[in-house]
Design an enzyme around this catalytic site. Structure first.
Site, PDB file in Angstrom:
ATOM      1  N   ASP A  90       0.853  -1.188   0.000  1.00 31.58           N
ATOM      2  CA  ASP A  90       0.000   0.000   0.000  1.00 31.58           C
ATOM      3  C   ASP A  90       0.889   1.238   0.000  1.00 31.58           C
ATOM      4  O   ASP A  90       1.686   1.445   0.911  1.00 31.58           O
ATOM      5  CB  ASP A  90      -0.888  -0.040   1.261  1.00 31.58           C
ATOM      6  CG  ASP A  90      -2.013   0.967   1.187  1.00 31.58           C
ATOM      7  OD1 ASP A  90      -2.071   1.733   0.203  1.00 31.58           O
ATOM      8  OD2 ASP A  90      -2.843   0.984   2.119  1.00 31.58           O
TER       9      ASP A  90
ATOM     10  N   ASP B 172      -3.525   2.501  -5.729  1.00 27.81           N
ATOM     11  CA  ASP B 172      -2.313   2.541  -4.909  1.00 27.81           C
ATOM     12  C   ASP B 172      -2.143   1.356  -3.948  1.00 27.81           C
ATOM     13  O   ASP B 172      -1.342   1.419  -3.041  1.00 27.81           O
ATOM     14  CB  ASP B 172      -2.258   3.861  -4.129  1.00 27.81           C
ATOM     15  CG  ASP B 172      -3.483   4.052  -3.231  1.00 27.81           C
ATOM     16  OD1 ASP B 172      -4.384   3.188  -3.280  1.00 27.81           O
ATOM     17  OD2 ASP B 172      -3.533   5.045  -2.505  1.00 27.81           O
ATOM     18  N   GLU B 173      -2.927   0.303  -4.135  1.00 21.74           N
ATOM     19  CA  GLU B 173      -2.696  -0.855  -3.272  1.00 21.74           C
ATOM     20  C   GLU B 173      -3.064  -2.155  -3.978  1.00 21.74           C
ATOM     21  O   GLU B 173      -3.902  -2.157  -4.889  1.00 21.74           O
ATOM     22  CB  GLU B 173      -3.470  -0.738  -1.946  1.00 21.74           C
ATOM     23  CG  GLU B 173      -4.958  -0.632  -2.116  1.00 21.74           C
ATOM     24  CD  GLU B 173      -5.717  -0.650  -0.790  1.00 21.74           C
ATOM     25  OE1 GLU B 173      -5.361  -1.436   0.105  1.00 21.74           O
ATOM     26  OE2 GLU B 173      -6.674   0.121  -0.674  1.00 21.74           O
TER      27      GLU B 173
END
Lengths: 411, 359
Positions: free
Chosen positions: A10, A100-101
């Site tokens: 993350d 983003d993860e």
């Protein structure tokens, strides 16, 4: 047997971190990205209690020296792509959760790159080196546990939970770390004196059911006892593909908006084709100066990924919005496609009607050849080698080309 | 106004005229029906400004007059009274509906607000057997579009062709063509199918006069009249779609095919097609739905042509097979990506052209 290795990676304060990278004068300062609402903020801002999702007014009240910056969405996709390329260099089993993860199953990669913990270290190093971003990683044998571990590891950290030590790690943590525990559930649990995950694990399931209902109770009880059999799904299906562009607040005619619509459609359609998908439902979203927004959707009989066919549908939807709200200032135009199919049968249509929309019409079938050629040229020479004439000839009225954000949603 | 009539007769004329009324109309007056009494006759008019239905009833008149009352409520109120005579009496803005004891008093609407609708003169009308026309319309009507975004395709084309009237409808995926011989007419008009499908339930299926005007089409029987605004557009050039001849010809029993497609449709979702693999001796039907399962069966029949597999949407195929009025059905094909043509083995006055599904 292989050591099970599931990573949750993350990126830390992604939007804010990118803003800082692109403007070094912001390093070490309390920075928030967003307008109206904080999308993301640096850890310096978090120290003052600023959080994502907070209204900017409230954030400023807590942190008067907060520096507010606009998002640069084009960069986000670029950074995200680089990071995901790094993930994929270690394992093909990457399940994106958002820009983003992601979950990574590295169980099969240990003979190539070392233990899951080694791989996590290498990923953190690669991401830092290639992008300058910090990524926190949780390394355990289960998805939900890795996700919790990465959250605990933040900022810029990593936590490895060895097999056999899961409960030891899990049980002292606050209940809010569990997936599915929001403020309401947390309060309910708190009323019963259940504050840690260990408290939930040791509470009889019947008592939980009485409080939370059957589904939620079983879910939390299982997680608290480290049961989460879900595998990392590489083929997890995107539910929608869309793009949007923020605009300077102005009244706009169809003529003004068409080049922007064309550009967004071009992005969405080529993205769909790259994924081998076609869409049955098309939605156009328009946001006005007062931050209210309207959407109009259409569902067609046969799905399509043709730029021309999607454009025809969106144009009709946008016209409906403009007819209804002719005098409003427009600050955002977005298109989104859903009802995504993969390799679906196509109901063919007669050539009887110029207004026919969707897949299978002679017009749509004909436009596929053009789409294929455009995709091929761009594959060889880069995306920007081709653009629509309307785009090149029009004055740029949106903030910047990079601002069009491609959004892929799983839920 | 003040009249008396038998409950069933009154309920019937109210309900039939009421079918033209849209309960969702944005104009409150259009949720009403107009009652007009003169010359010993009650005329009931319901309209949504596109479609108008007028019904008539000979009644016992005490006093002539005009009144507009809520369509749905009035029809239901009369229908639910005890059997026998019913009296409608308008008094001080209220319509009193009584019969056998119960008494409804319904607030009247302003009769002058009701749209002025005059009957078009039925000169130059053509005479048809209403029952035959209604059956023919239901055959092609299944191919009409229900998508308001494509208004032209929501209509049925009435086209004079020598000594026959041709009815055509298409939603761009299938095309229905029906020829009614012995009906002489000229020119062509597009009439909304949503109005035509109401013919049987509003004005009945007796001897019918049809007038196809430039603005309106009118259908008149002894039981009433239905007028509808025609669609002012050019119908697609469907002639070019009808093939000159197909190379392959499958003949199968209609009922057996219907049942087989019905079983296939159980497995298929709307967008999953049934495959027809045709070869000498018959056709194999097969539908596969990922994650659910499949169904396969063989249907005996006559087949002339090259072995070929073609896929159709199950609902569209069912519609077409259903519409063919014959014991044996013929499916003509030439290419898996070109339309198939359905018609009866004996009766060829109805043709159903269906685009396939590309797998």
């Amino acid at each position: 047997m292989d050591v099970p290795g599931i990573l949750h990676a993350d990126l830390d304060a992604f939007y804010a971190a990118v803003a800082v990278l692109e403007n070094p004068s912001l390093v070490g300062k309390a920075v928030a990205v967003g307008s109206g609402v904080v999308l993301s903020c640096t850890y310096e801002a978090r120290e003052f209690g600023v959080r994502g999702g907070m209204r900017v007014v409230d954030a400023r009240a807590r942190c008067p020296h907060l520096i507010l910056v606009e998002g640069v969405f084009g960069s986000y996709t670029e950074y995200s792509r680089t990071v995901f390329d790094i993930f994929e260099s270690y394992t093909p089993f990457v399940e994106p959760l958002s820009i983003d993860e992601a979950f990574l199953d590295v169980t099969g990669s240990v003979h190539l790159f070392g233990s899951p913990a080694d791989i996590a270290r290498r990923i953190r190093r690669d991401v830092r080196k290639q992008t300058g971003l910090a990524v926190s990683v949780g390394v355990t044998g289960r998805k939900f546990l890795s996700k919790i571990a990465s959250q605990v590891a933040k900022p810029d950290g990593m936590i490895v939970v060895q097999p056999g030590q899961e409960l030891e790690f899990l049980h002292p943590l606050q209940v809010s770390h569990l997936w599915g525990v929001g403020p309401v559930t947390e309060r309910k649990l708190g009323e019963l004196g259940l504050e840690t995950i260990g408290d939930i694990a040791t509470t009889p399931i019947d008592a939980l059911i009485a409080m939370l209902g059957s589904a939620a109770a079983h879910h939390l009880h299982a997680l608290a006892n480290n049961h989460d059999p879900r595998p990392v799904e590489r083929t997890r299906r995107a539910r929608s593909v869309g793009a949007q562009s923020a605009l300077r607040p102005e009244r706009r005619t169809m003529e003004d908006l068409l080049p922007i619509l064309q550009r967004l459609t071009d992005r969405v359609a080529s993205r769909l084709r790259a994924k081998g998908r076609s869409a049955r439902t098309v939605t156009v979203r328009v946001r006005f100066g007062d931050l209210s927004s309207v959407t109009r959707s259409a569902t067609v009989r046969s799905p399509t990924a043709s730029t021309a066919a999607l454009m025809a549908i969106e144009r009709r939807l946008l016209q409906k919005v403009l007819d209804r709200y002719p005098k409003h200032e427009i600050t955002l135009l977005g298109v989104s496609t859903s009802g995504l199919g993969f390799d679906e049968p196509i109901q063919l249509a007669f050539d009887v009607d110029d207004d026919a929309l969707g897949g299978g019409t002679p017009h749509e079938i004909g436009s596929r050849a053009l789409d294929e050629s455009v995709d091929e040229v761009r594959r060889r020479f880069g995306r920007d080698i081709l653009a629509h004439g309307s785009d090149l000839l029009s004055e740029r009225t949106d903030f910047s080309d990079g601002l069009a954000e491609v959004m892929i949603k799983d839920d | 106004m003040r009249i008396r009539a038998e409950r069933d007769d009154l309920a019937d004329v109210l309900a039939r005229a009421g079918r033209a009324v849209s309960t969702r109309s944005p104009l409150p007056i259009l949720q009403g029906i107009l009652l007009e009494v003169s010359g010993g006759r009650l005329t009931v008019t319901g309209t949504d400004n596109e479609v108008t239905v007028r019904t008539y009833l000979e009644v016992e008149v005490t006093e002539d007059g005009r009144s507009v009352i809520p369509a749905r409520l009035a029809a239901e109120a009369v229908r639910k009274l005890p059997v026998g005579a019913v009296t409608l009496a308008s008094n001080e803005g209220e319509m009193e509906i009584t019969g056998g004891g119960p008494r409804f008093r319904l607030r009247e609407m302003v009769a002058d607000d009701f749209p002025k609708i005059s009957d078009v003169a039925m000169d130059d009308s053509i005479q048809v057997d209403g029952g035959q026309l209604i059956r023919a319309l239901s055959q092609v009507g299944i191919a009409a579009s229900t998508d308001d975004a494509r208004p032209t395709l929501t209509g049925v084309l009435f086209e004079g062709e020598g000594d026959s009237l041709r009815l055509v409808a298409t939603d761009s995926y299938r095309l229905g063509v029906r020829d009614l011989d012995g009906i002489k007419t000229e020119g062509s008009k597009i009439v909304p199918y949503r109005a035509l499908r109401e013919l049987g339930r509003t004005i009945g299926s007796g001897s019918m006069s049809i007038l196809l005007g430039d603005r309106e089409a009118a259908f008149v029987t002894a039981d009433g009249r239905l007028t509808v605004r025609v669609i002012d557009a050019t119908f697609p050039n469907y002639g070019q779609l009808l093939p000159d001849g197909h190379s392959n010809r499958l003949t199968v029993d209609k009922e057996a095919l219907l049942e087989a497609v019905g079983r296939a449709a159980l497995v298929a979702e709307d967008h999953i097609p049934v495959r027809l693999a045709m070869h000498a001796g018959g056709v194999e039907l097969n539908v596969v739905r990922q994650e659910v399962g499949e169904e396969t069966e063989f249907l005996e029949g006559e087949y002339v042509g090259d072995d070929m597999t073609i896929a159709f949407n199950t609902r569209y195929l069912t519609d077409g097979v259903n519409a063919v009025d014959d014991e044996k059905i013929v499916i003509e094909t030439s290419d898996p990506l070109k339309p198939g043509l359905l018609h009866g083995a004996e009766k060829t006055d109805f043709q159903y052209l269906l685009m396939p599904v590309r797998l």
